[in-house]
Design a protein around this motif. Structure first.
Motif, PDB file in Angstrom:
ATOM      1  N   GLU A  20      38.378 -22.656 -64.477  1.00 58.30           N
ATOM      2  CA  GLU A  20      39.785 -22.853 -64.136  1.00 58.30           C
ATOM      3  C   GLU A  20      39.947 -23.706 -62.890  1.00 58.30           C
ATOM      4  OE1 GLU A  20      41.244 -18.908 -63.757  1.00 58.30           O
ATOM      5  OE2 GLU A  20      41.520 -18.605 -65.920  1.00 58.30           O
ATOM      6  N   ARG A  21      39.010 -23.575 -61.981  1.00 56.07           N
ATOM      7  CA  ARG A  21      39.091 -24.349 -60.735  1.00 56.07           C
ATOM      8  C   ARG A  21      38.675 -25.799 -60.954  1.00 56.07           C
ATOM      9  NH1 ARG A  21      36.069 -22.899 -54.989  1.00 56.07           N
ATOM     10  NH2 ARG A  21      36.914 -24.679 -53.824  1.00 56.07           N
ATOM     11  N   ASP A  22      37.500 -26.031 -61.519  1.00 56.63           N
ATOM     12  CA  ASP A  22      37.008 -27.388 -61.808  1.00 56.63           C
ATOM     13  C   ASP A  22      35.867 -27.262 -62.804  1.00 56.63           C
ATOM     14  OD1 ASP A  22      35.916 -29.954 -61.868  1.00 56.63           O
ATOM     15  OD2 ASP A  22      36.348 -30.337 -59.750  1.00 56.63           O
ATOM     16  N   ALA A  23      36.193 -27.394 -64.070  1.00 63.69           N
ATOM     17  CA  ALA A  23      35.208 -27.163 -65.125  1.00 63.69           C
ATOM     18  C   ALA A  23      34.042 -28.138 -65.026  1.00 63.69           C
ATOM     19  CB  ALA A  23      35.871 -27.275 -66.492  1.00 63.69           C
ATOM     20  N   LEU A  24      34.324 -29.412 -64.807  1.00 65.66           N
ATOM     21  CA  LEU A  24      33.257 -30.408 -64.767  1.00 65.66           C
ATOM     22  C   LEU A  24      32.312 -30.145 -63.606  1.00 65.66           C
ATOM     23  CD1 LEU A  24      31.965 -32.981 -65.824  1.00 65.66           C
ATOM     24  CD2 LEU A  24      33.559 -34.303 -64.408  1.00 65.66           C
ATOM     25  N   ALA A  25      32.859 -29.891 -62.426  1.00 65.39           N
ATOM     26  CA  ALA A  25      32.023 -29.629 -61.263  1.00 65.39           C
ATOM     27  C   ALA A  25      31.164 -28.386 -61.472  1.00 65.39           C
ATOM     28  CB  ALA A  25      32.893 -29.465 -60.018  1.00 65.39           C
ATOM     29  N   ALA A  26      31.759 -27.356 -62.116  1.00 63.96           N
ATOM     30  CA  ALA A  26      31.015 -26.117 -62.354  1.00 63.96           C
ATOM     31  C   ALA A  26      29.823 -26.353 -63.267  1.00 63.96           C
ATOM     32  CB  ALA A  26      31.944 -25.070 -62.961  1.00 63.96           C
ATOM     33  N   HIS A  27      30.009 -27.123 -64.331  1.00 65.60           N
ATOM     34  CA  HIS A  27      28.927 -27.374 -65.283  1.00 65.60           C
ATOM     35  C   HIS A  27      27.877 -28.308 -64.686  1.00 65.60           C
ATOM     36  CE1 HIS A  27      30.182 -25.459 -69.112  1.00 65.60           C
ATOM     37  NE2 HIS A  27      31.361 -25.469 -68.517  1.00 65.60           N
ATOM     38  N   LEU A  28      28.313 -29.324 -63.967  1.00 64.96           N
ATOM     39  CA  LEU A  28      27.350 -30.241 -63.362  1.00 64.96           C
ATOM     40  C   LEU A  28      26.467 -29.514 -62.358  1.00 64.96           C
ATOM     41  CD1 LEU A  28      29.562 -33.413 -62.746  1.00 64.96           C
ATOM     42  CD2 LEU A  28      27.834 -33.092 -64.518  1.00 64.96           C
ATOM     43  N   SER A  29      27.055 -28.612 -61.583  1.00 64.82           N
ATOM     44  CA  SER A  29      26.293 -27.876 -60.590  1.00 64.82           C
ATOM     45  C   SER A  29      25.331 -26.884 -61.236  1.00 64.82           C
ATOM     46  CB  SER A  29      27.250 -27.141 -59.643  1.00 64.82           C
ATOM     47  OG  SER A  29      26.536 -26.351 -58.720  1.00 64.82           O
ATOM     48  N   ALA A  30      25.826 -26.120 -62.201  1.00 61.81           N
ATOM     49  CA  ALA A  30      25.015 -25.066 -62.802  1.00 61.81           C
ATOM     50  C   ALA A  30      23.946 -25.616 -63.738  1.00 61.81           C
ATOM     51  CB  ALA A  30      25.913 -24.089 -63.556  1.00 61.81           C
ATOM     52  N   GLU A  31      24.285 -26.629 -64.524  1.00 65.68           N
ATOM     53  CA  GLU A  31      23.352 -27.147 -65.534  1.00 65.68           C
ATOM     54  C   GLU A  31      22.428 -28.225 -64.990  1.00 65.68           C
ATOM     55  OE1 GLU A  31      25.099 -28.298 -69.305  1.00 65.68           O
ATOM     56  OE2 GLU A  31      26.836 -27.018 -68.923  1.00 65.68           O
ATOM     57  N   LEU A  32      22.980 -29.125 -64.185  1.00 63.26           N
ATOM     58  CA  LEU A  32      22.242 -30.334 -63.825  1.00 63.26           C
ATOM     59  C   LEU A  32      21.994 -30.484 -62.329  1.00 63.26           C
ATOM     60  CD1 LEU A  32      24.299 -32.705 -66.150  1.00 63.26           C
ATOM     61  CD2 LEU A  32      22.080 -31.682 -66.654  1.00 63.26           C
ATOM     62  N   ASN A  33      22.591 -29.612 -61.520  1.00 61.55           N
ATOM     63  CA  ASN A  33      22.460 -29.716 -60.066  1.00 61.55           C
ATOM     64  C   ASN A  33      22.927 -31.078 -59.557  1.00 61.55           C
ATOM     65  OD1 ASN A  33      21.854 -28.695 -57.513  1.00 61.55           O
ATOM     66  ND2 ASN A  33      19.772 -29.525 -57.549  1.00 61.55           N
ATOM     67  N   ILE A  34      24.077 -31.518 -60.072  1.00 59.24           N
ATOM     68  CA  ILE A  34      24.647 -32.818 -59.717  1.00 59.24           C
ATOM     69  C   ILE A  34      26.043 -32.606 -59.146  1.00 59.24           C
ATOM     70  CG2 ILE A  34      25.548 -35.006 -60.629  1.00 59.24           C
ATOM     71  CD1 ILE A  34      23.358 -35.004 -62.669  1.00 59.24           C
ATOM     72  N   ASP A  35      26.379 -33.360 -58.110  1.00 57.68           N
ATOM     73  CA  ASP A  35      27.727 -33.400 -57.560  1.00 57.68           C
ATOM     74  C   ASP A  35      28.314 -34.761 -57.909  1.00 57.68           C
ATOM     75  OD1 ASP A  35      30.063 -33.503 -56.102  1.00 57.68           O
ATOM     76  OD2 ASP A  35      29.175 -32.821 -54.225  1.00 57.68           O
TER      77      ASP A  35
ATOM     78  N   SER B   2      21.117 -43.492 -60.239  1.00 63.78           N
ATOM     79  CA  SER B   2      22.569 -43.327 -60.290  1.00 63.78           C
ATOM     80  C   SER B   2      23.112 -43.559 -61.696  1.00 63.78           C
ATOM     81  CB  SER B   2      23.247 -44.280 -59.298  1.00 63.78           C
ATOM     82  OG  SER B   2      22.944 -45.631 -59.597  1.00 63.78           O
ATOM     83  N   ASP B   3      22.510 -44.498 -62.449  1.00 57.71           N
ATOM     84  CA  ASP B   3      22.944 -44.722 -63.836  1.00 57.71           C
ATOM     85  C   ASP B   3      22.704 -43.477 -64.682  1.00 57.71           C
ATOM     86  OD1 ASP B   3      23.705 -47.269 -63.207  1.00 57.71           O
ATOM     87  OD2 ASP B   3      21.935 -48.243 -64.059  1.00 57.71           O
ATOM     88  N   SER B   4      21.563 -42.841 -64.469  1.00 57.39           N
ATOM     89  CA  SER B   4      21.256 -41.613 -65.208  1.00 57.39           C
ATOM     90  C   SER B   4      22.235 -40.506 -64.858  1.00 57.39           C
ATOM     91  CB  SER B   4      19.824 -41.164 -64.908  1.00 57.39           C
ATOM     92  OG  SER B   4      18.884 -42.132 -65.322  1.00 57.39           O
ATOM     93  N   GLU B   5      22.553 -40.375 -63.569  1.00 54.32           N
ATOM     94  CA  GLU B   5      23.492 -39.340 -63.153  1.00 54.32           C
ATOM     95  C   GLU B   5      24.878 -39.596 -63.728  1.00 54.32           C
ATOM     96  OE1 GLU B   5      23.324 -39.291 -58.915  1.00 54.32           O
ATOM     97  OE2 GLU B   5      21.471 -38.122 -58.840  1.00 54.32           O
ATOM     98  N   ARG B   6      25.330 -40.840 -63.708  1.00 55.53           N
ATOM     99  CA  ARG B   6      26.660 -41.148 -64.256  1.00 55.53           C
ATOM    100  C   ARG B   6      26.699 -40.914 -65.771  1.00 55.53           C
ATOM    101  NH1 ARG B   6      26.317 -45.269 -60.189  1.00 55.53           N
ATOM    102  NH2 ARG B   6      27.941 -44.946 -58.621  1.00 55.53           N
ATOM    103  N   ALA B   7      25.605 -41.208 -66.454  1.00 54.65           N
ATOM    104  CA  ALA B   7      25.561 -40.962 -67.893  1.00 54.65           C
ATOM    105  C   ALA B   7      25.641 -39.466 -68.193  1.00 54.65           C
ATOM    106  CB  ALA B   7      24.280 -41.551 -68.479  1.00 54.65           C
ATOM    107  N   LEU B   8      24.966 -38.667 -67.392  1.00 55.67           N
ATOM    108  CA  LEU B   8      25.015 -37.219 -67.578  1.00 55.67           C
ATOM    109  C   LEU B   8      26.406 -36.672 -67.280  1.00 55.67           C
ATOM    110  CD1 LEU B   8      21.605 -36.219 -65.941  1.00 55.67           C
ATOM    111  CD2 LEU B   8      22.194 -36.079 -68.371  1.00 55.67           C
ATOM    112  N   ILE B   9      27.054 -37.224 -66.265  1.00 55.22           N
ATOM    113  CA  ILE B   9      28.419 -36.795 -65.939  1.00 55.22           C
ATOM    114  C   ILE B   9      29.377 -37.127 -67.076  1.00 55.22           C
ATOM    115  CG2 ILE B   9      30.373 -37.221 -64.394  1.00 55.22           C
ATOM    116  CD1 ILE B   9      28.297 -37.637 -62.136  1.00 55.22           C
TER     117      ILE B   9
ATOM    118  N   ASP C 152      28.838 -37.189 -55.148  1.00 51.64           N
ATOM    119  CA  ASP C 152      27.691 -37.434 -54.279  1.00 51.64           C
ATOM    120  C   ASP C 152      26.587 -38.195 -55.007  1.00 51.64           C
ATOM    121  OD1 ASP C 152      26.311 -37.327 -51.897  1.00 51.64           O
ATOM    122  OD2 ASP C 152      25.375 -35.397 -52.338  1.00 51.64           O
ATOM    123  N   VAL C 153      26.982 -39.107 -55.892  1.00 52.73           N
ATOM    124  CA  VAL C 153      26.013 -39.938 -56.597  1.00 52.73           C
ATOM    125  C   VAL C 153      25.498 -41.003 -55.635  1.00 52.73           C
ATOM    126  CG1 VAL C 153      25.643 -41.522 -58.532  1.00 52.73           C
ATOM    127  CG2 VAL C 153      27.144 -39.539 -58.806  1.00 52.73           C
ATOM    128  N   VAL C 154      24.189 -41.132 -55.549  1.00 54.54           N
ATOM    129  CA  VAL C 154      23.599 -42.041 -54.569  1.00 54.54           C
ATOM    130  C   VAL C 154      23.972 -43.488 -54.855  1.00 54.54           C
ATOM    131  CG1 VAL C 154      21.673 -40.541 -54.005  1.00 54.54           C
ATOM    132  CG2 VAL C 154      21.468 -42.109 -55.924  1.00 54.54           C
TER     133      VAL C 154
END
Length: 243
Positions: free
Chosen positions: A133-148, A85-92, A151-153
């Motif tokens: 335009e809808r959600d830039a952060l969510a779009a990049h996290l999903s496409a680049e890192l496969n992270i929501d 989870s620390d790694s995921e939050r750092a990437l976000i 939904d961080v554990v």
């Protein structure tokens, strides 16, 4: 005849709701914790029971294995999932900063990702723009890192599930070894453990979508070998007069 589409068809065997990572992590930790509780505590009490018929040492060893195992499982899950989870939050946080500092470059990067997946230049650009335009952060996290980002554990959920499941699993061999008469303790424990392992193996396979037979046979054979090994060691120590 008109057809009203309310959304994409959902398949009953595929997860489409949010929080999937946390629920699967919780289930995984729970099943593994129960399996470990059954095997490790059963191995300890069977080993002690094969060396002595006295209830005191069996109970003491079983409780020590239960408490120590539950704490160890919880700590191990907490450390492991915390690192994830620390790694995921750092990437976000890194992606959020990049979107703030260089939005145009990030838009081009997102369009490039969709081009690499087979979309045309125009379509990839349009998809990138609309998602941004809808959600830039969510779009990049999903496409680049496969992270929501929602939904961080949770390490606390995994730790609690693992400790609770280990304790529940450990209670079975404790009851099986303590309740029957002395002559029946080990046979009853063997049977109870084999049945319980077959159940946890089937549940684990169901969660993972793998072969139930293969998973069940694997855990049952492993548990039986552990019990046989500790029984043999305990019997040799008891016969030697060391204990």
């Amino acid at each position: 005849m008109s057809i009203t589409a309310s959304g994409p068809p959902a398949h009953s065997d595929e997860p489409h709701s949010g929080g999937i990572a946390q629920r699967l992590n919780w289930l995984r930790a729970g099943v593994l914790g129960a399996n470990d509780g059954i095997v490790s505590v059963a191995a300890v009490v069977v080993g002690v029971a094969s060396a002595t018929s006295s209830t005191g040492p069996i109970l003491t060893a079983g409780l020590a294995a239960l408490v120590g195992g539950a704490v160890s499982m919880a700590l191990g899950e907490y450390v492991s999932v915390s690192s994830q989870s620390d790694s995921e939050r750092a990437l976000i946080a890194k992606e959020r900063q990049e979107l703030h500092e260089m939005p145009e470059q990030e838009l081009e990067e997102l369009a490039g990702i969709y081009r690499s997946r087979g979309l045309s230049e125009a379509t990839a650009r349009q998809v990138a723009v609309e998602l941004t335009e809808r959600d830039a952060l969510a779009a990049h996290l999903s496409a680049e890192l496969n992270i929501d980002q929602n939904d961080v554990v949770s390490p606390w959920h995994a730790a609690a599930a693992s400790a609770a499941a280990f304790t529940i699993g450990a209670i079975l061999p404790m009851l099986a070894i303590l309740l029957p008469p002395a002559a029946w303790r080990i046979p009853v424990t063997f049977v109870a453990v084999i049945v319980a392992l077959a159940i946890t193996g089937a549940v684990s396979a169901h969660i993972g979508g793998s072969s139930r037979l293969r998973a069940t046979v694997r855990v049952v054979i492993g548990g039986a070998l552990a019990l046989a090994a500790t029984y043999g060691i305990g019997a040799m120590l008891g016969a030697s007069g060391i204990v």
